[in-house]
Design a protein around this motif. Structure first.
Motif, PDB file in Angstrom:
ATOM      1  N   LYS A 240      80.888 135.427  44.706  1.00  0.00           N
ATOM      2  CA  LYS A 240      81.803 134.677  43.841  1.00  0.00           C
ATOM      3  C   LYS A 240      83.136 134.519  44.568  1.00  0.00           C
ATOM      4  O   LYS A 240      83.348 135.067  45.647  1.00  0.00           O
ATOM      5  CB  LYS A 240      82.046 135.413  42.513  1.00  0.00           C
ATOM      6  N   ARG A 241      84.036 133.791  43.912  1.00  0.00           N
ATOM      7  CA  ARG A 241      85.389 133.655  44.446  1.00  0.00           C
ATOM      8  C   ARG A 241      86.303 134.654  43.733  1.00  0.00           C
ATOM      9  O   ARG A 241      86.302 134.738  42.495  1.00  0.00           O
ATOM     10  CB  ARG A 241      85.903 132.230  44.245  1.00  0.00           C
ATOM     11  N   CYS A 242      87.086 135.393  44.506  1.00  0.00           N
ATOM     12  CA  CYS A 242      88.043 136.320  43.928  1.00  0.00           C
ATOM     13  C   CYS A 242      89.280 135.523  43.506  1.00  0.00           C
ATOM     14  O   CYS A 242      90.103 135.163  44.348  1.00  0.00           O
ATOM     15  CB  CYS A 242      88.419 137.399  44.943  1.00  0.00           C
ATOM     16  N   VAL A 243      89.402 135.247  42.221  1.00  0.00           N
ATOM     17  CA  VAL A 243      90.505 134.411  41.742  1.00  0.00           C
ATOM     18  C   VAL A 243      91.743 135.229  41.406  1.00  0.00           C
ATOM     19  O   VAL A 243      92.844 134.684  41.285  1.00  0.00           O
ATOM     20  CB  VAL A 243      90.078 133.568  40.522  1.00  0.00           C
ATOM     21  N   ALA A 244      91.580 136.558  41.241  1.00  0.00           N
ATOM     22  CA  ALA A 244      92.728 137.412  40.955  1.00  0.00           C
ATOM     23  C   ALA A 244      92.484 138.782  41.568  1.00  0.00           C
ATOM     24  O   ALA A 244      91.403 139.355  41.410  1.00  0.00           O
ATOM     25  CB  ALA A 244      92.958 137.529  39.450  1.00  0.00           C
ATOM     26  N   ILE A 245      93.483 139.276  42.294  1.00  0.00           N
ATOM     27  CA  ILE A 245      93.367 140.583  42.932  1.00  0.00           C
ATOM     28  C   ILE A 245      94.069 141.628  42.074  1.00  0.00           C
ATOM     29  O   ILE A 245      94.694 141.313  41.059  1.00  0.00           O
ATOM     30  CB  ILE A 245      93.955 140.560  44.351  1.00  0.00           C
ATOM     31  N   GLY A 247      96.524 143.897  40.312  1.00  0.00           N
ATOM     32  CA  GLY A 247      97.928 143.694  39.989  1.00  0.00           C
ATOM     33  C   GLY A 247      98.255 142.310  39.478  1.00  0.00           C
ATOM     34  O   GLY A 247      99.378 142.073  39.009  1.00  0.00           O
ATOM     35  N   ASP A 248      97.293 141.381  39.549  1.00  0.00           N
ATOM     36  CA  ASP A 248      97.505 140.011  39.059  1.00  0.00           C
ATOM     37  C   ASP A 248      97.268 139.926  37.549  1.00  0.00           C
ATOM     38  O   ASP A 248      96.536 140.732  36.971  1.00  0.00           O
ATOM     39  CB  ASP A 248      96.552 139.031  39.746  1.00  0.00           C
ATOM     40  N   THR A 249      97.866 138.901  36.953  1.00  0.00           N
ATOM     41  CA  THR A 249      97.549 138.517  35.585  1.00  0.00           C
ATOM     42  C   THR A 249      97.041 137.084  35.610  1.00  0.00           C
ATOM     43  O   THR A 249      97.717 136.196  36.147  1.00  0.00           O
ATOM     44  CB  THR A 249      98.796 138.607  34.679  1.00  0.00           C
ATOM     45  N   LEU A 250      95.840 136.874  35.112  1.00  0.00           N
ATOM     46  CA  LEU A 250      95.272 135.532  35.142  1.00  0.00           C
ATOM     47  C   LEU A 250      95.149 134.973  33.732  1.00  0.00           C
ATOM     48  O   LEU A 250      95.036 135.717  32.752  1.00  0.00           O
ATOM     49  CB  LEU A 250      93.910 135.509  35.835  1.00  0.00           C
ATOM     50  N   ALA A 255      90.737 124.818  31.042  1.00  0.00           N
ATOM     51  CA  ALA A 255      89.960 124.851  32.278  1.00  0.00           C
ATOM     52  C   ALA A 255      90.812 124.894  33.542  1.00  0.00           C
ATOM     53  O   ALA A 255      90.276 124.834  34.649  1.00  0.00           O
ATOM     54  CB  ALA A 255      88.987 123.670  32.359  1.00  0.00           C
ATOM     55  N   VAL A 256      92.124 125.026  33.425  1.00  0.00           N
ATOM     56  CA  VAL A 256      93.010 125.147  34.586  1.00  0.00           C
ATOM     57  C   VAL A 256      93.376 126.620  34.755  1.00  0.00           C
ATOM     58  O   VAL A 256      93.821 127.271  33.805  1.00  0.00           O
ATOM     59  CB  VAL A 256      94.279 124.294  34.419  1.00  0.00           C
ATOM     60  N   LEU A 257      93.188 127.133  35.974  1.00  0.00           N
ATOM     61  CA  LEU A 257      93.423 128.540  36.248  1.00  0.00           C
ATOM     62  C   LEU A 257      94.872 128.785  36.657  1.00  0.00           C
ATOM     63  O   LEU A 257      95.407 128.115  37.547  1.00  0.00           O
ATOM     64  CB  LEU A 257      92.489 129.017  37.367  1.00  0.00           C
ATOM     65  N   TYR A 258      95.494 129.771  36.013  1.00  0.00           N
ATOM     66  CA  TYR A 258      96.850 130.203  36.354  1.00  0.00           C
ATOM     67  C   TYR A 258      96.794 131.681  36.728  1.00  0.00           C
ATOM     68  O   TYR A 258      96.145 132.483  36.047  1.00  0.00           O
ATOM     69  CB  TYR A 258      97.802 130.023  35.172  1.00  0.00           C
ATOM     70  N   VAL A 259      97.458 132.036  37.815  1.00  0.00           N
ATOM     71  CA  VAL A 259      97.565 133.433  38.218  1.00  0.00           C
ATOM     72  C   VAL A 259      99.037 133.766  38.375  1.00  0.00           C
ATOM     73  O   VAL A 259      99.771 133.073  39.102  1.00  0.00           O
ATOM     74  CB  VAL A 259      96.813 133.693  39.541  1.00  0.00           C
ATOM     75  N   ASN A 260      99.458 134.783  37.664  1.00  0.00           N
ATOM     76  CA  ASN A 260     100.875 135.183  37.638  1.00  0.00           C
ATOM     77  C   ASN A 260     101.769 134.007  37.249  1.00  0.00           C
ATOM     78  O   ASN A 260     102.870 133.812  37.789  1.00  0.00           O
ATOM     79  CB  ASN A 260     101.297 135.757  38.990  1.00  0.00           C
ATOM     80  N   GLY A 261     101.259 133.183  36.326  1.00  0.00           N
ATOM     81  CA  GLY A 261     102.023 132.060  35.801  1.00  0.00           C
ATOM     82  C   GLY A 261     101.993 130.804  36.644  1.00  0.00           C
ATOM     83  O   GLY A 261     102.566 129.782  36.242  1.00  0.00           O
ATOM     84  N   LYS A 262     101.310 130.821  37.808  1.00  0.00           N
ATOM     85  CA  LYS A 262     101.286 129.658  38.689  1.00  0.00           C
ATOM     86  C   LYS A 262      99.895 129.018  38.691  1.00  0.00           C
ATOM     87  O   LYS A 262      98.886 129.716  38.817  1.00  0.00           O
ATOM     88  CB  LYS A 262     101.649 130.058  40.118  1.00  0.00           C
ATOM     89  N   GLY A 367      92.302 134.610  28.418  1.00  0.00           N
ATOM     90  CA  GLY A 367      93.436 135.431  28.786  1.00  0.00           C
ATOM     91  C   GLY A 367      94.679 135.119  27.973  1.00  0.00           C
ATOM     92  O   GLY A 367      94.610 134.436  26.946  1.00  0.00           O
ATOM     93  N   PRO A 368      95.829 135.640  28.441  1.00  0.00           N
ATOM     94  CA  PRO A 368      96.052 136.305  29.732  1.00  0.00           C
ATOM     95  C   PRO A 368      95.400 137.684  29.809  1.00  0.00           C
ATOM     96  O   PRO A 368      95.292 138.385  28.807  1.00  0.00           O
ATOM     97  CB  PRO A 368      97.580 136.419  29.813  1.00  0.00           C
ATOM     98  N   LEU A 369      94.985 138.029  31.046  1.00  0.00           N
ATOM     99  CA  LEU A 369      94.300 139.292  31.281  1.00  0.00           C
ATOM    100  C   LEU A 369      94.863 139.917  32.559  1.00  0.00           C
ATOM    101  O   LEU A 369      94.930 139.256  33.598  1.00  0.00           O
ATOM    102  CB  LEU A 369      92.794 139.075  31.422  1.00  0.00           C
ATOM    103  N   TYR A 370      95.213 141.193  32.479  1.00  0.00           N
ATOM    104  CA  TYR A 370      95.743 141.916  33.639  1.00  0.00           C
ATOM    105  C   TYR A 370      94.592 142.543  34.424  1.00  0.00           C
ATOM    106  O   TYR A 370      93.641 143.083  33.844  1.00  0.00           O
ATOM    107  CB  TYR A 370      96.726 142.993  33.184  1.00  0.00           C
ATOM    108  N   VAL A 371      94.677 142.489  35.769  1.00  0.00           N
ATOM    109  CA  VAL A 371      93.676 143.096  36.645  1.00  0.00           C
ATOM    110  C   VAL A 371      94.250 144.413  37.174  1.00  0.00           C
ATOM    111  O   VAL A 371      95.253 144.401  37.901  1.00  0.00           O
ATOM    112  CB  VAL A 371      93.317 142.162  37.819  1.00  0.00           C
ATOM    113  N   PRO A 372      93.649 145.544  36.827  1.00  0.00           N
ATOM    114  CA  PRO A 372      94.245 146.843  37.176  1.00  0.00           C
ATOM    115  C   PRO A 372      94.249 147.106  38.682  1.00  0.00           C
ATOM    116  O   PRO A 372      93.346 146.676  39.408  1.00  0.00           O
ATOM    117  CB  PRO A 372      93.340 147.852  36.462  1.00  0.00           C
TER     118      PRO A 372
END
Length: 522
Positions: A240-245, A247-250, A255-262, A367-372
């Motif tokens: 798969k594609r890692c869309v959030a590492i 510490g990120d919040t996605l 259908a548009v992906l935002y990570v850390n608000g971007k 989301g939003p969902l935090y990635v630990p």
């Protein structure tokens, strides 16, 4: 780890009983057969093999193959060289050496190195060497994979054959040392498990070449594949594609992906796709419109039905932005609607519930969902417990119970938990046709396998009528799935390079042969 130590001690004791007399016959002391590690070093001297074979013998999985080689070598070094003795050493896992030692008539061949070359050049020797070399490569560097499903369609296609770089994120040492070489969790045809669960090594990983970056394509072990039964390294391999590492919040909005608000942007090589409804009047393109789409490489979801209100024919298909442009250019009269679930609409297209369980999310509004990340101190409540249950129990080995609103971890009431490793959020590029972290949650770092390095072959699915050579996607052979710019095949360059190397090698051999002849004449 205790089971590993016990196994090593038991194997050492068996080795001593079976070979102590053979050590004596070869001019060594019997006690040397009883000392862990040192006994293997001495045995390499006895069978006149390189000392560094001792290291290979203790590498998980690879050591299993090396043990077979060493047992057969020992048998042959003491005069038992027939094929049947070789097979007996293999199928008795070296116990035949005990019979040779105590009931046979072993005679040590001090010139075994010279006599061994003929044996090594045999078919059996070639097979053993090939399996050993392939096991080393598979365990530490690269492994071959195929893409079996369309969850990464748009970027990775069904029928792509890959080499996956295990060194990229740090080679993970095999956790099930008692495994058959060159297979994953089962033995083909036999359909039986390829490993023994009685001995498992703790999680260990070699230094990484790089860290996992956002939007990397990653191969990993599927975390929820029989978590209570399968060891980590024997779970199914997913890509798969890692869309959030960590510490990120996605968040996904329409259908548009935002990570850390971007909002996340995609390169030409990254082509996520979504489901679209294509509507057209039958006279415009006929009843074979879906076949024309299929010929273009479009993944069809549904076809053969019409809108009762307008009478328009409908084809539901998964399209990337790139492929959508091609469809619009080829079929200008077709209406296009992106199929997006509104916020709060339940997810009904999958048998899996949305993660975290009970959340009012769907695949298009999530989301939003935090990635630990490792070291995070998480505040736990009954409301967010489902988000962290698998982390606390399955992935990090704690006990978890609840008593009303109280949360009890390892027998102690608490409302916090410290994360012990990094986690990642993985999504398939085929966003409306992928079973991914939106359904089963985070991927722990100890489940990471590697990164796809090269597509060496790509073959379309067999439709029953198209011959194999026409199904080969030559435009994807020798191409790199990760990087900037459009994907490009380097097949021609590779072929030219191979011809140049071959001709250079032949020329070198010819000159070397002539120089030897010239030296003999002088």
């Amino acid at each position: 780890m205790t089971s590993v130590i016990i196994l090593l001690l038991v194997m050492q004791a068996v080795h001593f009983v079976c070979t102590c007399k053979l050590y004596t016959l070869s001019g060594h002391k019997a006690w040397e057969a009883a000392v862990p590690f040192y006994s293997a070093y001495i045995l390499m001297k006895i069978i006149q093999r390189p000392w560094w074979w001792t290291i290979l013998l203790y590498i998980p999985v690879v050591g299993n193959v090396m043990a077979l080689v060493i047992w057969t070598d020992t048998s042959r070094a003491f005069g038992y060289r027939g094929v049947w003795w070789t097979l007996l050493a293999v199928f008795t896992l070296g116990l035949s050496l005990g019979w040779i030692s105590w009931f046979g008539h072993p005679v040590y061949d001090s010139e075994y190195r010279r006599h061994r070359h003929a044996l090594d050049s045999s078919i059996l020797g070639a097979i053993v060497f090939a399996v050993t070399a392939a096991s080393l490569i598979k365990a530490f560097t690269y492994e071959a994979y195929t893409i079996p499903t369309s969850s990464m369609e748009g970027s990775m296609l069904v029928g792509d054959f890959l080499f996956v770089n295990k060194m990229a994120y740090g080679t993970r040492i095999a956790m099930t040392p008692l495994s058959a070489p060159l297979v994953h969790d089962s033995i083909p045809l036999a359909g039986v498990r390829s490993y023994l669960k009685c001995v498992e090594l703790p999680y260990m990983r070699l230094p990484a070449l790089r860290k996992i970056k956002r939007n990397d394509i990653v191969v990993f072990n599927w975390p929820v594949d029989m978590p209570d039964e399968k060891p980590i390294d024997k779970k199914a391999n997913y890509i798969k594609r890692c869309v959030a590492i960590a510490g990120d919040t996605l968040e996904i909005k329409d259908a548009v992906l935002y990570v850390n608000g971007k909002e996340q942007k995609w390169s030409e090589r990254d082509r996520p796709q979504w489901e679209y409804r294509l509507m057209y009047k039958r006279p415009s393109y006929g009843s074979y419109f879906y076949q024309d789409l299929d010929a273009m490489g479009v993944e069809i979801h549904r076809y053969g039905y019409a809108d009762p209100a307008t009478g328009e024919e409908i084809v539901d298909a998964y399209l990337s932005d790139y492929m959508l442009g091609k469809v619009r250019a080829a079929f200008p009269g077709v209406k296009v609607e992106k199929q997006i679930k509104a916020p709060g609409v339940p997810e009904t297209d999958s048998s899996w519930p949305i993660f975290p369980y009970g959340a009012n999310y769907n695949v298009d509004n999530y989301g939003p969902l935090y990635v630990p990340k490792k070291g995070d101190v998480i505040h736990i409540t009954p409301d967010n417990l489902s988000q962290y249950t698998d982390i606390i129990t399955t992935y990090e080995g704690n006990t978890l119970t609840t008593d009303g609103t109280d949360i009890i971890i390892n027998g102690e009431k608490t409302d916090t938990y410290t994360i012990k490793q990094d986690y990642y959020f993985m999504m398939g590029d085929n966003r409306h046709n992928s079973l991914d972290s939106r359904f089963w949650g985070y991927v722990p770092h100890d489940h990471i396998v590697g990164a796809p390095a090269l597509i060496w072959m790509s073959i379309k699915a067999d439709d029953g009528s198209t011959p194999l050579f026409k199904r080969i996607r030559t435009e994807r052979i020798i191409s790199f799935p990760m990087g900037e710019g459009p994907m490009k095949s380097y097949l021609l360059q590779t072929a030219v390079g191979a011809v140049v190397l071959y001709c250079g090698y032949k020329l070198w051999r010819h000159r070397r042969k002539n120089s030897k002849k010239g030296g003999e004449k002088r």
